[in-house]
Design a protein around this motif. Structure first.
Motif, PDB file in Angstrom:
ATOM      1  N   GLU A 299     142.207  97.189 -21.988  1.00  0.00           N
ATOM      2  CA  GLU A 299     141.572  96.586 -23.163  1.00  0.00           C
ATOM      3  C   GLU A 299     140.098  96.361 -22.881  1.00  0.00           C
ATOM      4  O   GLU A 299     139.695  96.094 -21.751  1.00  0.00           O
ATOM      5  N   ARG A 300     139.286  96.432 -23.946  1.00  0.00           N
ATOM      6  CA  ARG A 300     137.856  96.136 -23.822  1.00  0.00           C
ATOM      7  C   ARG A 300     137.379  95.467 -25.098  1.00  0.00           C
ATOM      8  O   ARG A 300     137.471  96.025 -26.181  1.00  0.00           O
ATOM      9  N   LYS A 301     136.903  94.260 -24.955  1.00  0.00           N
ATOM     10  CA  LYS A 301     136.314  93.515 -26.050  1.00  0.00           C
ATOM     11  C   LYS A 301     135.171  92.711 -25.466  1.00  0.00           C
ATOM     12  O   LYS A 301     135.387  91.708 -24.799  1.00  0.00           O
ATOM     13  N   ALA A 302     133.965  93.173 -25.700  1.00  0.00           N
ATOM     14  CA  ALA A 302     132.782  92.620 -25.015  1.00  0.00           C
ATOM     15  C   ALA A 302     132.771  91.096 -25.070  1.00  0.00           C
ATOM     16  O   ALA A 302     132.972  90.511 -26.127  1.00  0.00           O
ATOM     17  N   PRO A 303     132.503  90.463 -23.904  1.00  0.00           N
ATOM     18  CA  PRO A 303     132.213  91.069 -22.596  1.00  0.00           C
ATOM     19  C   PRO A 303     133.435  91.143 -21.678  1.00  0.00           C
ATOM     20  O   PRO A 303     133.283  91.235 -20.469  1.00  0.00           O
ATOM     21  N   GLU A 304     134.648  91.078 -22.211  1.00  0.00           N
ATOM     22  CA  GLU A 304     135.850  91.007 -21.392  1.00  0.00           C
ATOM     23  C   GLU A 304     136.604  92.341 -21.325  1.00  0.00           C
ATOM     24  O   GLU A 304     136.676  93.069 -22.307  1.00  0.00           O
TER      25      GLU A 304
END
Length: 200
Positions: free
Chosen positions: A11-16
């Motif tokens: 998963e990528r959802k800025a900044p994580e």
């Protein structure tokens, strides 16, 4: 100390990010410069890391290369600068731009970053000047790329990323609206919004 992580980006959802390493999911915080260099979920990713352990939190920070990680480590040694502010600095400008600001006593550019006032900007310049001498700033300039999506989704994602950096919701919306046009990706919107803050 966890110095490097290699696994599948889930998963990528800025900044994580969430990265799977042999069945274990690691939550990693990254700068926007590193975020924009990431592959799409499902692909393999390798990041250099810095592990922060405090009484109330344990957090893993990831970096595209050792230059960005070294700058992060130097920043958090500055009085009054924690990991969150260091990540905001690395998200708001490239390492090369930061080095340029420090070397030219450019507090005006630094104070445009979220959470940085005039005193903090002045302290950054004083304490970081000598530490930047060994940085190869040419290699610290990261490319910002990404894929476009529907305009409403990209605007929402761009605003969320700016809010995560510390900008107020109204300010983030204003920044994105000022640079938005048809067909842009969220990465392009964020990049243009941050550039407009640095240059304004």
């Amino acid at each position: 100390m966890i110095g490097r992580i290699h696994g599948t980006l889930l998963e990528r959802k800025a900044p994580e990010l969430l990265i799977d390493v042999q069945g274990v999911g690691y939550e990693v915080l990254v700068s926007l410069n590193t975020f924009f260099d990431l592959p799409v979920p499902g692909q393999t990713v390798t990041l250099h890391t810095h592990f922060v352990v405090r009484e109330d939190v344990q957090q893993l920070y990831g970096f595209a290369d050792t230059v960005e990680r070294e700058l992060f480590r130097s920043l958090i040694r500055v009085s009054g600068v924690g990991p969150k502010m260091a990540l905001a600095i690395l998200s708001g400008m490239t390492a090369a731009d930061f080095a340029h600001s420090v070397q030219h006593n450019d507090t005006a550019t630094l104070v445009r970053l979220p959470g940085i006032g005039k005193k903090t900007a002045e302290r950054l310049i004083v304490e970081m000047r000598d530490r930047l001498n060994h940085f190869s700033t040419d290699s610290a300039d990261f490319s910002l790329t990404g894929q476009a999506g529907r305009q409403t989704d990209t605007v929402r994602e761009a605003e969320s990323a700016l809010i995560a950096l510390g900008y107020k919701p109204q300010e983030a919306a204003r920044m994105i609206t000022a640079v938005a046009s048809e067909g842009q990706s969220s990465q392009e919107l964020i990049r243009l919004a941050l550039k407009s803050m640095v240059k304004s």
